[in-house]
Design an enzyme around this catalytic site. Structure first.
Site, PDB file in Angstrom:
ATOM      1  N   HIS A  44       0.858  -1.196   0.000  1.00  0.00           N
ATOM      2  CA  HIS A  44       0.000   0.000   0.000  1.00  0.00           C
ATOM      3  C   HIS A  44       0.881   1.228   0.000  1.00  0.00           C
ATOM      4  O   HIS A  44       2.022   1.200   0.470  1.00  0.00           O
ATOM      5  CB  HIS A  44      -0.933   0.002   1.206  1.00  0.00           C
TER       6      HIS A  44
ATOM      7  N   HIS B 178       0.881   5.210   1.214  1.00  0.00           N
ATOM      8  CA  HIS B 178       0.219   6.248   2.009  1.00  0.00           C
ATOM      9  C   HIS B 178       0.262   7.544   1.207  1.00  0.00           C
ATOM     10  O   HIS B 178       1.336   7.960   0.753  1.00  0.00           O
ATOM     11  CB  HIS B 178       0.996   6.515   3.312  1.00  0.00           C
TER      12      HIS B 178
HETATM   13  P1  AMP Z   1       2.019   0.520   7.451  1.00  0.00           P
HETATM   14  O1  AMP Z   1       2.430   0.753   8.881  1.00  0.00           O
HETATM   15  O2  AMP Z   1       2.768   1.312   6.443  1.00  0.00           O
HETATM   16  O3  AMP Z   1       1.979  -0.965   7.150  1.00  0.00           O
HETATM   17  O4  AMP Z   1       0.530   1.093   7.348  1.00  0.00           O
HETATM   18  C1  AMP Z   1      -0.590   0.385   7.692  1.00  0.00           C
HETATM   19  C2  AMP Z   1      -1.681   1.394   7.872  1.00  0.00           C
HETATM   20  O5  AMP Z   1      -2.918   0.720   7.834  1.00  0.00           O
HETATM   21  C3  AMP Z   1      -1.617   2.168   9.193  1.00  0.00           C
HETATM   22  O6  AMP Z   1      -1.444   3.557   8.946  1.00  0.00           O
HETATM   23  C4  AMP Z   1      -2.968   1.866   9.837  1.00  0.00           C
HETATM   24  O7  AMP Z   1      -3.536   2.989  10.463  1.00  0.00           O
HETATM   25  C5  AMP Z   1      -3.810   1.427   8.649  1.00  0.00           C
HETATM   26  N1  AMP Z   1      -4.903   0.539   8.962  1.00  0.00           N
HETATM   27  C6  AMP Z   1      -4.868  -0.587   9.733  1.00  0.00           C
HETATM   28  N2  AMP Z   1      -6.081  -1.146   9.787  1.00  0.00           N
HETATM   29  C7  AMP Z   1      -6.898  -0.381   9.020  1.00  0.00           C
HETATM   30  C8  AMP Z   1      -8.289  -0.440   8.686  1.00  0.00           C
HETATM   31  N3  AMP Z   1      -9.075  -1.406   9.149  1.00  0.00           N
HETATM   32  N4  AMP Z   1      -8.800   0.536   7.894  1.00  0.00           N
HETATM   33  C9  AMP Z   1      -8.004   1.523   7.438  1.00  0.00           C
HETATM   34  N5  AMP Z   1      -6.699   1.631   7.703  1.00  0.00           N
HETATM   35  C10 AMP Z   1      -6.145   0.700   8.500  1.00  0.00           C
END
Ligand code: AMP
Ligand code: ZN
Length: 133
Positions: free
Chosen positions: A97, A99
């Protein structure tokens, strides 16, 4: 199944900003800054190193399109577009993903600081990396 695969399968609810056959953009639950979005392929790849190039490319083009929408909504002053790869880099969800984080000012929710090294030997570092071509 990983949490983003569950979101793709609509087993977990999310706030969708963009969707097509192969991709999804949703609001990040943490909202580091207002409008913080995640762009992801519907197919599971652990991170950008194992995803086909066109998959990451398409995510970035969706991010670009979303940035124009955010511009008209919250008028941010800039954006950070980033993909964490590996736990050492802060990756917590191992489904590729990106950001897209709108930036408002230096006191908003994101602190990203590049601490410069003292007198780095750039030639040595470049030589070391280039040996592995
Ligand atoms: P990373 O730390 O780069 O793997 O980012 C994962 C992101 O996913 C974090 O910023 C979380 O806040 C986000 N996240 C986790 N669970 C969910 C969810 N159910 N809906 C939306 N975002 C989420
Ligand atoms: Zn997944």
């Amino acid at each position: 199944m990983c949490i983003f695969c569950k979101i793709v399968a609509k087993e977990i609810p999310s706030h969708v900003l963009y969707e097509d056959e192969g991709y999804l953009a949703i609001l990040d639950i943490s909202q580091v800054t207002k409008g913080h979005a995640l762009i992801l392929p519907k197919t599971h790849y652990d991170d950008f190193r194992v995803a086909p190039d066109d998959v990451s490319g398409k995510c970035i083009s969706i991010a670009k399109r979303l940035s124009f929408q955010l511009e008209q909504t919250y008028a941010p002053l800039g954006y950070n577009l980033l993909s964490n790869c590996g736990e050492a880099a802060g990756q917590s969800v191992h489904h590729l993903h990106f950001h897209l984080i709108p930036r408002y000012d230096e006191t908003d929710g994101l602190v990203l600081k590049f601490n410069a090294a003292d007198h780095p030997d750039l030639k040595k570092i470049a030589d070391e990396i280039n040996q592995k071509k």
